[in-house]
Design an enzyme around this catalytic site. Structure first.
Site, PDB file in Angstrom:
ATOM      1  N   CYS B  86       2.607 -16.209 -21.348  1.00  0.00           N
ATOM      2  CA  CYS B  86       3.551 -17.102 -20.651  1.00  0.00           C
ATOM      3  C   CYS B  86       5.000 -16.702 -20.968  1.00  0.00           C
ATOM      4  CB  CYS B  86       3.228 -18.543 -21.020  1.00  0.00           C
ATOM      5  SG  CYS B  86       3.920 -19.738 -19.870  1.00  0.00           S
ATOM      6  N   HIS B 203      -2.906 -19.046 -20.394  1.00  0.00           N
ATOM      7  CA  HIS B 203      -2.943 -19.213 -21.853  1.00  0.00           C
ATOM      8  C   HIS B 203      -4.343 -19.019 -22.428  1.00  0.00           C
ATOM      9  CE1 HIS B 203       1.122 -20.960 -22.546  1.00  0.00           C
ATOM     10  NE2 HIS B 203       1.012 -21.253 -21.262  1.00  0.00           N
ATOM     11  N   GLU B 205      -5.083 -18.764 -25.493  1.00  0.00           N
ATOM     12  CA  GLU B 205      -5.186 -19.527 -26.749  1.00  0.00           C
ATOM     13  C   GLU B 205      -5.536 -21.000 -26.502  1.00  0.00           C
ATOM     14  OE1 GLU B 205      -2.499 -19.102 -25.163  1.00  0.00           O
ATOM     15  OE2 GLU B 205      -0.944 -20.549 -25.667  1.00  0.00           O
TER      16      GLU B 205
END
Lengths: 76, 233
Positions: B86, B203, B205
């Site tokens: 991002c 994302h 994560e």
């Protein structure tokens, strides 16, 4: 040295904010909008800066050459 | 594999990345403040999401001048794995680690939702645990994720197989409707020619715990781990 830097999106680059603003002008009741492009204007005052340094600031920080063009105007 | 998670003023996915990384056996992770000047001792570096320097000027434009970026350049030249997520992707583009840039989403909306990505290349350190064409469901949360580059750059990205992820529908089709931000060619993530630097808007994560809605992000970190283990042996 005082300078004004104008940064504009390149002609070929999509400017979604400009497009949205063009639509808003139509909503205002004013027709015939051909184009709206939104850039930014930055005033600098830097003691002892050379023109080359100002161009460096424009090139390496203030604008992104992938999507924007800049115009440097020396004010005083 | 020792991972550094860089912290810029305004990073806000740094701790998410840390927690996700630490959930893998074989990965250690540590935050590294942007004023630091060395990344010695780390094998991989993560640039997390957020709004570094308030996104002033352009997203990622000011983070590029943080002291840690010189060390990042050195790490890149040494072939260490670098992953920008991002805002981290935006920083990597602004700093010239990756070609092109990310501009305002075409419809101007900040998009915060699940998207589906098609894995375009699996011969990279970041996707080797995926099969070609595999679909991954990840979250996005961005207002400036519209990948933009000139024609020549796009051609080179294709030619050198640098496009790793594209937005697609649940059949794997690259439709306009499945493209959340207007990115050229539905591009969601790319790598450099040496294939050790990757940037992506979604994302991974945030998709490492089944409890939190999905685990497809684990493919990315498991791939990195596997690539690192391969290098060690």
């Amino acid at each position: 040295m005082k300078a004004r830097v104008t940064i504009m999106p390149q002609a070929a680059v999509l400017d979604p904010a400009g497009v949205a603003t063009a639509q808003a002008i139509e909503h205002l009741g004013i027709n015939g909008v051909r184009s709206v492009r939104i850039g930014k204007s930055i005033d600098l005052d830097i003691e002892g800066a050379t023109q080359e340094q100002l161009h460096q600031i424009c090139r390496d920080l203030l604008s992104n050459p992938v999507i924007e063009d800049y115009h440097l105007e020396i004010l005083s | 594999m020792h991972c550094a998670v860089l912290q810029f003023p305004g990073s806000n996915c740094d701790n998410d990345a840390l927690v996700a990384l630490r959930s893998f056996q074989g990965i250690t992770a540590k935050l590294v403040w942007h004023q630091e000047t060395s990344l010695n001792g780390f094998d991989a570096i993560i640039l997390p999401g957020g709004f570094s320097y308030g996104d002033y000027l352009r997203c990622g434009a000011i983070a590029r001048f943080s002291p840690i970026m010189k060390a990042l350049r050195q790490a890149a030249d040494e072939g260490k794995l670098i992953l920008g997520i991002c805002n981290g992707f935006q920083i990597l583009c602004e700093a010239g680690f990756l070609p092109g840039t990310l501009i305002r989403n075409r419809k101007l909306l900040f998009r915060c939702e699940s998207v589906i990505l098609r894995v375009e290349e699996n011969e990279t350190p970041f996707t080797n645990k995926c099969t070609p064409g595999q679909l991954l469901r990840l979250r996005i949360a961005h207002g400036e994720g519209c990948y933009t580059a000139d024609e020549k750059t796009l051609k080179e990205l294709e030619e050198y197989h640098q496009i790793l992820f594209r937005y697609c529908d649940n059949q794997g089709e690259l439709t306009t409707a499945a493209n959340p931000n207007g990115s050229m060619e539905n591009i969601a993530g790319i790598c450099n020619r040496q294939r050790n630097i990757v940037g992506l808007m979604p994302h991974p994560e945030r998709a490492c715990e089944a409890l939190l809605g999905g685990t497809d992000g684990r493919f990315v970190f498991e791939s990195m781990l596997s690539s690192f283990a391969g290098k060690e042996n």
